[in-house]
Design a protein around this motif. Structure first.
Motif, PDB file in Angstrom:
ATOM      1  N   ALA A  81       0.830  -1.204   0.000  1.00 14.43           N
ATOM      2  CA  ALA A  81       0.000   0.000   0.000  1.00 14.43           C
ATOM      3  C   ALA A  81       0.864   1.254   0.000  1.00 14.43           C
ATOM      4  N   VAL A  82       1.909   1.266   0.809  1.00 12.51           N
ATOM      5  CA  VAL A  82       2.798   2.436   0.870  1.00 12.51           C
ATOM      6  C   VAL A  82       3.441   2.678  -0.492  1.00 12.51           C
ATOM      7  N   ALA A  83       3.957   1.620  -1.119  1.00 13.04           N
ATOM      8  CA  ALA A  83       4.618   1.777  -2.418  1.00 13.04           C
ATOM      9  C   ALA A  83       3.667   2.348  -3.462  1.00 13.04           C
ATOM     10  N   ALA A 140     -14.628  12.492   9.271  1.00  6.36           N
ATOM     11  CA  ALA A 140     -14.395  11.709  10.487  1.00  6.36           C
ATOM     12  C   ALA A 140     -13.285  10.689  10.272  1.00  6.36           C
ATOM     13  N   LEU A 141     -13.226  10.090   9.079  1.00  7.50           N
ATOM     14  CA  LEU A 141     -12.202   9.085   8.810  1.00  7.50           C
ATOM     15  C   LEU A 141     -10.806   9.690   8.859  1.00  7.50           C
ATOM     16  N   TYR A 142     -10.631  10.851   8.242  1.00 10.78           N
ATOM     17  CA  TYR A 142      -9.306  11.469   8.216  1.00 10.78           C
ATOM     18  C   TYR A 142      -8.846  11.832   9.632  1.00 10.78           C
ATOM     19  N   VAL A 143      -9.761  12.385  10.411  1.00  6.87           N
ATOM     20  CA  VAL A 143      -9.401  12.789  11.773  1.00  6.87           C
ATOM     21  C   VAL A 143      -9.135  11.568  12.644  1.00  6.87           C
ATOM     22  N   PHE A 144      -9.910  10.506  12.443  1.00 12.70           N
ATOM     23  CA  PHE A 144      -9.648   9.244  13.150  1.00 12.70           C
ATOM     24  C   PHE A 144      -8.243   8.735  12.846  1.00 12.70           C
ATOM     25  N   HIS A 145      -7.884   8.721  11.576  1.00 12.83           N
ATOM     26  CA  HIS A 145      -6.545   8.264  11.203  1.00 12.83           C
ATOM     27  C   HIS A 145      -5.468   9.085  11.904  1.00 12.83           C
ATOM     28  N   LEU A 199      -2.251   7.516   2.284  1.00 13.89           N
ATOM     29  CA  LEU A 199      -0.820   7.260   2.459  1.00 13.89           C
ATOM     30  C   LEU A 199      -0.434   7.357   3.931  1.00 13.89           C
ATOM     31  N   ALA A 200      -1.010   8.307   4.645  1.00 14.74           N
ATOM     32  CA  ALA A 200      -0.747   8.413   6.082  1.00 14.74           C
ATOM     33  C   ALA A 200      -1.113   7.116   6.792  1.00 14.74           C
ATOM     34  N   TRP A 201      -2.268   6.586   6.473  1.00 17.67           N
ATOM     35  CA  TRP A 201      -2.727   5.374   7.159  1.00 17.67           C
ATOM     36  C   TRP A 201      -1.892   4.160   6.760  1.00 17.67           C
ATOM     37  N   LEU A 232       2.405  10.899  10.243  1.00 18.14           N
ATOM     38  CA  LEU A 232       1.790  12.084  10.828  1.00 18.14           C
ATOM     39  C   LEU A 232       1.889  13.290   9.904  1.00 18.14           C
ATOM     40  N   ASP A 233       2.969  13.389   9.137  1.00 14.72           N
ATOM     41  CA  ASP A 233       3.100  14.497   8.188  1.00 14.72           C
ATOM     42  C   ASP A 233       1.955  14.476   7.177  1.00 14.72           C
TER      43      ASP A 233
END
Length: 495
Positions: free
Chosen positions: A382-384, A434-439, A402-404, A416-417
């Motif tokens: 997933a990161v790649a 809500a999903l972004y803030v949860f992550h 990408l953060a998650w 975190l960036d």
């Protein structure tokens, strides 16, 4: 591979059966696919049109000649103006335009209308197989008339957006705008492209120019809907809802009104108003039984209301009509939240096939694959994928995904960036998700930033207490653990 859950694991299947090829290889494959779609355009109209292709469902009884002419005129106007249209009307228009281009293969406008109708049919039905046909028709229109063809360029921009190819959408959209700056349909695809590329300032500028144009009563609801999307991305929920509500009231066709009511339902869902969301989704489906976003929205709202059996039935109805990969993932996660892991694995297997079909239609599914792999497959993969997607089109959705993925792969400092980019208004992340803030809260918790973590997890549940059947429970558990952690004692010299 295994399906990774929040706090537990069960046997599962990754979306990729083996490590993905390098991005360069994937791009090469995509270029081969696009080339295969485009080549043969010059070989003649008869070779590219489907021969006696049956429609997916029986046509309703034909209206009288006058009513049929009015209906065809409205559908033609909708398609050429980028307005929503119903699937039966689109099928009729496609048949009409196919006959026209066979009889008059040098009719550039007929080719452009046909391409736009294929595109709208593909978007409305979640069937990417329509996209190569749309591209061939639009490119034929360009060949016939030349590069001064704003209608075909605008269609190619909209097609690129539907395929999540925002750089191409920007290029085509800017070419169309240069040719026709007073044509209101030059702006919506360009706004979507700028948004997908993370250029929110340009998206707002394009919206300002669009709203400054004098548009007719028929087009005004679509302009309001476009404004609503930009307002939503800026976090202006009330303004976004007001624009869409007015658009639905002013819409002139059932399909158009259904599309805007679906948007109102989605905004209600995002703020956690389950009953209001369900009401709007059901109203949309009554107007347009093929409104796939509303069909899936009913499942989402019913699950939030605790009516999970009804939710599963609603999701299955939606997927029986339209095999949408994103909706397939939602149903799989609903099963997983109920402990029905075999049913979840079945959906994830279907997801893999549906993603493959979408990619065959030219759709960039790297974001969806990355989201799936981060939670249910291979976070490293997933990161790649998402790092390369971020390089190509750095929108807020990609930043959050990408953060998650980085968090799931154990790199919380870098995660975190990106989570900050996705949630910080100063960095473009104005949307209240809500999903972004949860992550972000979960990443901060892993970094032992307990104060910010508690604040963001609490905010996620205040934005929408029902945002995900899997993740709400994880947010609640994390908050409880943070509340139970003892405060660090003061230094001896201050106690």
């Amino acid at each position: 591979m295994e399906i990774r859950q929040y706090g537990r694991s069960v046997p599962g299947t990754s979306l990729v059966a083996e490590p993905p090829p390098p991005r360069r290889t994937r791009r090469w494959l995509r270029r081969v696919l696009v080339t295969a779609c485009v080549c043969g355009v010059a070989a003649g109209a008869a070779l590219m049109l489907p021969q006696a292709e049956p429609h997916r469902r029986a046509a309703p009884p034909a209206p009288g000649p006058r009513a049929q002419a009015r209906l065809q005129a409205r559908t033609l106007a909708a398609v050429t103006s980028g307005l929503p249209a119903g699937l039966p009307e689109l099928a009729a228009l496609i048949g009409q335009q196919e006959s026209r281009v066979r009889a008059q293969p040098r009719d550039a406008r007929a080719w452009a209308v046909l391409g736009s109708a294929y595109l709208e049919q593909g978007r409305h039905s979640a069937d990417a197989a329509n996209f190569p046909k749309a591209e061939r028709a639009l490119r034929t229109s360009l060949e016939v008339r030349g590069t001064g063809n704003a209608e075909a360029l605008g269609g190619l921009a909209a097609l690129a957006n539907a395929r999540r190819d925002f750089p191409s959408a920007k290029r085509y959209g800017e070419q169309a705008l240069k040719l026709a700056p007073k044509r209101w349909t030059s702006y919506p695809a360009l706004i979507d492209a700028y948004t997908g590329l993370g250029d929110y300032k340009a998206a707002r500028g394009a919206l300002d120019k669009l709203t400054a144009l004098r548009t007719g009563a028929a087009e005004r609801p679509a302009v309001m809907a476009r404004a609503s999307a930009v307002y939503r991305d800026r976090g202006w929920r009330e303004d976004a809802a007001a624009q869409l509500t007015d658009a639905a009231a002013a819409a002139r066709t059932p399909a158009e009104q259904a599309a805007y009511l679906t948007g109102v339902g989605q905004l209600a869902w995002e703020r956690g108003d389950r009953e209001d969301a369900l009401r709007h989704f059901r109203a949309a489906v009554r107007l347009d039984p093929d409104q796939r976003a509303a069909l899936a929205g009913q499942g989402r709202a019913l699950a939030a209301l605790g009516r999970t059996d009804e939710a599963v039935a609603a999701y299955r109805t939606a997927l029986a009509k339209h095999a949408d990969p994103q909706v397939t993932l939602e149903l799989g996660e609903l099963y997983e939240s109920r402990g029905q892991f075999a049913a979840a694995r079945e959906q994830y297997g279907l997801l893999r096939e549906r993603v493959r079909q979408a990619v065959a239609g030219g759709v960039d599914e790297e974001l969806l694959i990355g989201q799936f792999e981060a939670d249910h497959g291979d976070p490293q993969d997933a990161v790649a994928r998402l790092e390369e997607e971020w390089e190509r089109q750095p929108g807020i959705e990609v930043a959050d995904a990408l953060a998650w993925a980085l968090h799931r792969d154990g790199d919380d400092e870098e995660a975190l960036d990106y989570a900050t980019t996705a949630t910080d208004k100063t960095k473009g992340g104005g949307v209240r998700s809500a999903l972004y803030v949860f992550h972000r809260g979960m990443i901060e918790r892993e970094l032992e930033l307990n104060g910010p973590a508690q604040r963001h997890l609490d905010e996620a549940l205040r934005i929408n207490p029902y945002f995900s059947p899997l993740r709400v429970t994880a947010a609640q558990s994390a908050l409880q653990e943070l509340a139970e952690e003892p405060e660090e004692p003061l230094p001896a010299d201050l106690s």
